[in-house]
Design a protein around this motif. Structure first.
Motif, PDB file in Angstrom:
ATOM      1  N   GLY A 158      -1.892   5.977   2.800  1.00  0.00           N
ATOM      2  CA  GLY A 158      -1.713   5.954   1.169  1.00  0.00           C
ATOM      3  C   GLY A 158       0.040   6.316   0.975  1.00  0.00           C
ATOM      4  O   GLY A 158       0.141   5.501   0.079  1.00  0.00           O
ATOM      5  N   VAL A 174      -6.966   4.040  -0.931  1.00  0.00           N
ATOM      6  CA  VAL A 174      -7.115   5.388  -0.292  1.00  0.00           C
ATOM      7  C   VAL A 174      -8.705   5.636   0.035  1.00  0.00           C
ATOM      8  O   VAL A 174      -8.976   5.973   0.873  1.00  0.00           O
ATOM      9  N   ILE A 202      -3.529  11.283  -3.744  1.00  0.00           N
ATOM     10  CA  ILE A 202      -3.767  10.716  -2.717  1.00  0.00           C
ATOM     11  C   ILE A 202      -4.552  11.623  -1.482  1.00  0.00           C
ATOM     12  O   ILE A 202      -5.724  11.297  -0.870  1.00  0.00           O
TER      13      ILE A 202
END
Length: 258
Positions: free
Chosen positions: A179, A162, A64
């Motif tokens: 995220g 994301v 992420i």
């Protein structure tokens, strides 16, 4: 395109965060495995090996962060202008970043699997073998590989979102926050979501339900009654939503001011 991918991989390899993430993953997996070894009454050696000693969960956070920064940093430091001046199309630039992140995620998954095998041999070799039956008449290794595959597909559904948000927000921190919150929200709202799906079955096609793929692959009988989707439908749902989110990210990236 190949040149762009090479450049992205070069930057990724030489980033301090790549080395830090690698070391952190190995250390965290080791700590988890050692703790399980010291507390056998609270551990399930087979299940922990399948879960990569917590490694696959940590990979989510590392990826992420990586996906959020790989786009935001180009705009933050103005390096996107240099790429555009070299007459690269925006689609090529974005696709090279997707491919780089895909390779990076593969690297983490292969690393976690190999290190899990090492930890198993060193700490739990007498506890079980890879050919032992774990569930549904499937061996530990078979369940492990299926779980890894399901986690990887689910990971990319989350990462596609994301990457979309990284194009929406000017700050990478915002994309990272959303995220991570979304990742935790999945487990928090799952019970409520299953209740809603039971009442309105069409809700089974929502993207949050698709993130149940890894759980269903390892326990189709129980989880399948909750998701109301087959394994095949979950796989296709993940792939379609991933494609949709990436495409939306491309549309935003193409129109974004430099």
């Amino acid at each position: 395109m190949v040149t762009l991918i090479r450049q992205e991989l070069f930057k990724l390899i030489h980033k301090k965060s790549t080395l830090i993430g690698t070391i952190a993953l190995l250390v965290l997996m080791t700590i988890f495995a050692v703790f399980s070894k010291m507390q056998p009454s609270f551990s399930d050696p087979k299940g922990e090996f399948i879960a990569a000693y917590g490694g696959t969960s940590w990979i989510v956070f590392f990826m992420i962060a990586a996906c959020s920064t790989i786009i935001a940093m180009e705009f933050q430091y103005g390096t996107i202008k240099e790429l555009l001046y070299r007459r690269y199309y925006r689609g090529e630039i974005l696709a090279s970043k997707w491919i780089t992140m895909f390779i990076y995620s593969l690297y983490f998954y292969v690393l976690s699997f190999v290190f899990s095998v090492i930890l198993k041999v060193v700490l739990f070799n007498s506890k079980f073998s890879f050919s032992d039956i774990y569930t549904n008449d499937q061996s530990v290794m078979h369940v492990t590989l299926v779980t890894y595959a399901g986690n990887f597909v689910g990971l990319w559904l989350l990462l596609s979102l994301v990457l979309l948000l990284a194009n929406v927000f000017k700050s990478s921190a915002a994309a990272i926050s959303v995220g991570i919150v979304g990742y935790f929200a999945t487990s928090i709202v799952s019970s409520l979501m299953f209740m809603l799906i039971n009442k309105w079955e069409w809700l089974k096609w929502n993207p949050l339900n698709m993130l149940n793929l890894p759980s269903q692959l390892s326990n189709s009988t129980v989880i399948g009654t909750l998701t109301r989707l087959s394994n095949t439908e979950l796989v296709w749902g993940n792939l379609i939503y991933t494609g949709v989110f990436l495409f939306l990210g491309y549309l935003i990236f193409r129109r974004r001011n430099v």
